[in-house]
Scaffold this motif. Structure first.
Motif, PDB file in Angstrom:
ATOM      1  N   GLN A 162      42.604  31.619  43.671  1.00 47.04           N
ATOM      2  CA  GLN A 162      42.408  33.063  43.517  1.00 47.04           C
ATOM      3  C   GLN A 162      43.176  33.873  44.563  1.00 47.04           C
ATOM      4  N   ASP A 194      35.987  36.221  36.972  1.00 44.48           N
ATOM      5  CA  ASP A 194      34.761  35.683  36.397  1.00 44.48           C
ATOM      6  C   ASP A 194      34.896  34.153  36.265  1.00 44.48           C
ATOM      7  N   ASP A 206      39.116  38.517  42.736  1.00 43.34           N
ATOM      8  CA  ASP A 206      37.923  38.036  42.030  1.00 43.34           C
ATOM      9  C   ASP A 206      38.259  37.741  40.579  1.00 43.34           C
TER      10      ASP A 206
END
Lengths: 201, 472
Positions: free
Chosen positions: A148, A163, A161
């Protein structure tokens, strides 16, 4: 769906806010009954004149950005219609990642279904990435979904971020429908329960 | 005792099939509306994987985007790609056995007008469609939103959708609207106040006296444009106005089922003390008839205003406003009411219902459009068209010089032959003023049906209240 793990590629700067789905893929190209082949019409009315000639100063027509795989965009990218032709056109052109301060909801969802990663970053980070993108074809940005992070051509790294479920599906190239059909018995029991509660539905 | 819940919370809770540990939910879908543009690839996906439509009886298809609206449309669609797309829907509807209203059916129309008209849309339901203006159905207190084609295929195959819950936003319009101000002015004013990304991540519940005083048609106009404010959906709690509209519709429950449904529908309201993550309040009496000046629905001003300057904005909006003004061919400081109009379009899923046609006809009665003006009315469905003819509205439009068309999406998005030419300036009752939306180079000003009629009569954007005084 193609898996998305890490990409290193050219990022095209598109600082305009509210880039809408009619800009991304104008309606005359929605008449297709296929998913493929829309890349040539991506941003059609910004990219080409009415007679089909290239508009030289549009970013994706500049020699350094013709191979772009990432777009760094102004706020509220993808607003407007639900047309999945927008991510299809981006993907067909070769775009695998769009970074902005915010995305329209339906466009955001549609990206994940097609192996495109939309990344939301705060304004100050988008500003840095926009500057990096403006350096042209010699600057490569790296998107690492596993960790990420977005890393600029000069090595500045920013976390983002995502999900967890969507990340899992992207990394493994998973088909949502297949996953949902594994829960068929839950759907069956929901249906029999609501048949009693709300028979008019 | 459970914590107080919003209307959105209640509908959501009643449709969760499965919830994963990370909060991702599988949500059951009660009604799936389908049109020809966003569905062919989804049906093709089913064929390729050998899957069926799980609930064809809950799936309703109607062609609307590509269909010609000229009176000779029975002769077929000239554009080959458009024709293939509509034929593909004919075939898919037949092969998969879903409910279908073909072009030749008098009930055909824009999917968001047909759904409520036929009683498919009911309070408390989840409704989806591969179309962003699905938000329209929220007017019934149903959770309704647009989805992409991959999700269309997912719903066809599973009758569910993988969803994360949105946050709750309340938009309250207090007091009453002043004369000449309509639902369209409410919804545009809200977007003007919050911006096109102001609702991103939220489901909006519209409430307050001015909302309660709207008809179902008006409520649909308000919810229709929730998406233009970035929200996933817009909702209005059902009440007697809703029940009266639904009662007797072909697919509405009857008899004992009606009574049971009604008892359930009456529980669909936000509990006292329920939490909203964001609250916006506008005074109904402060809302004026508005128009858009730019190329984003947030570019809204009262008709009494002037064209803004890019310097009036901050951040990325400065460049966007500069680009908009250039595209729209407008000069800062110019009075909005002096902007000349070439074309007037009345129709769309935002304003193509009977009440919209009545409002426009009330202004046009006994008047003519200015010479050289191109003006068309495209009713939202065949039934709206028939009703307008019975009420004598059609004749008022025709006498005024409007074209009286057949039902479809038409010039709202110009996928059929109804398009603007470069530089042509249109007063439109539709929902999007994006660059090229109504045709490449076309310039769109969004407004209410009454305001559109006023512009047709004067040839420029006009404060409809001036014509109302004249009539009085």
């Amino acid at each position: 769906m193609d898996k998305f793990t890490t990409i290193t590629g050219i990022a095209a700067p598109m600082p305009l806010v509210n880039i809408d789905t009619d800009m991304i893929i104008p309606k005359q190209f929605l008449k297709t009954i296929q998913r493929s082949g829309l890349g040539k019409n991506l941003f059609d009315e910004m990219r080409f004149t009415q007679d089909g000639a290239e508009i030289a100063d549009f970013v994706l027509n500049k020699p350094s950005y013709r191979q772009a795989e990432i777009i760094v965009a102004g706020d509220n990218f993808g607003c407007g219609s639900s047309r999945e032709h927008a991510p299809w056109a981006l993907l067909d052109f070769g775009i695998r990642c769009v970074i902005s301060t915010s995305f329209a909801d339906i466009f955001f969802n549609n990206c994940f279904k097609n192996g495109i990663l939309p990344i939301v970053m705060p304004q100050e980070v988008v500003d840095v990435l926009m500057q990096d993108a403006e350096r042209g074809g010699n600057a490569r940005m790296t998107i690492d979904l596993e960790n990420q992070t977005v890393t600029t051509s000069d090595g500045q790294s920013f976390g983002f971020d995502v999900d967890p479920f969507r990340k899992h599906c992207l990394i493994n190239g998973l088909d949502d429908i297949g996953l949902t059909l594994e829960k068929a018995s839950s759907i069956d029991s929901f249906e029999s329960k609501t048949k009693g509660l709300r028979p008019w539905v | 005792m459970t914590a107080p819940r919003t209307l959105y919370d209640k509908i959501w809770d009643d449709h969760v099939v499965h919830q994963a540990e990370d909060g991702t939910c599988l949500l059951y879908i009660d009604r799936h509306l389908v049109h020809e543009v966003t569905s062919p690839q989804a049906f093709e996906g089913l064929r390729m994987t050998g899957r069926k439509v799980r609930a064809p009886e809950k799936t309703i298809a109607v062609p609307d985007h590509n269909v010609p609206t000229t009176l000779d449309r029975a002769k077929g669609i000239e554009n080959e790609e458009s024709r293939i797309q509509v034929e593909a829907l004919d075939k898919n509807a037949r092969d998969f056995g879903v409910n279908y209203y073909p072009v030749s059916d008098v009930r055909q129309g824009i999917v968001h007008i047909v759904g409520p008209e036929q009683g498919w849309t009911l309070p408390g339901m989840t409704v989806v469609c591969g179309d962003s203006h699905t938000a329209t159905h929220g007017a019934f207190g149903s959770l309704a939103h647009g989805i992409g084609t991959s999700e269309v295929e997912h719903v066809l195959a599973t009758q569910t959708l993988i969803q994360q819950k949105s946050k709750n936003m309340k938009v309250e319009i207090t007091g009453s609207l002043r004369p000449g101000v309509t639902a369209k002015d409410i919804t545009l004013s809200v977007i003007g106040a919050t911006g096109t990304a102001g609702g991103t991540g939220y489901v909006i519940e519209y409430c307050g006296q001015a909302i309660r005083e709207l008809s179902m048609e008006g409520r649909m106009t308000v919810c229709n444009m929730a998406i233009e404010g970035g929200a996933r959906a817009g909702l209005i709690a059902p009440d007697e106005v809703t029940f009266a509209y639904v009662m007797g519709r072909p697919h509405a429950p009857k008899g004992a089922a009606w009574e049971a449904a009604l008892a359930y529908w009456k529980t669909l309201f936000t509990d006292e003390g329920a939490h909203f993550d964001k609250v916006v309040v506008l005074k109904g009496e402060d809302i004026a008839p508005v128009v858009t000046w730019g190329t984003s629905p947030e570019d809204v001003l009262p008709i009494t205003g002037t064209v803004p300057s890019p310097e009036d904005f901050t951040g990325g909006k400065v460049e966007a406003a500069r680009r908009s003004l250039e595209y729209m061919g407008l000069t800062p400081g110019q009075k909005l009411s002096e902007i000349k109009i070439d074309t007037v379009f009345i129709g769309s899923c935002t304003n193509g219902r009977i009440e919209d046609l009545r409002a426009a006809a009330a202004i046009l009665k006994g008047k003519k459009i200015v010479p050289g003006m191109r003006a068309m009315v495209v009713p939202g469905s065949g039934l709206v068209r028939a009703q307008a003819e019975e009420e004598g509205l059609a004749q008022i439009f025709i006498d005024a010089g409007f074209e009286w068309r057949l039902a479809g999406c038409s010039m709202c998005l110009a996928m059929n032959p109804d398009q603007l030419t470069p530089g042509e300036r249109c007063a439109a009752t539709s929902n999007r003023n994006f660059e090229g939306r109504q045709g490449r180079g076309g310039r769109t000003h969004l407004l209410s049906p009454a305001m559109a009629a006023a512009a047709a009569v004067t040839g420029h954007l006009t404060d409809v209240r001036e014509l109302m005084t004249e009539n009085a």
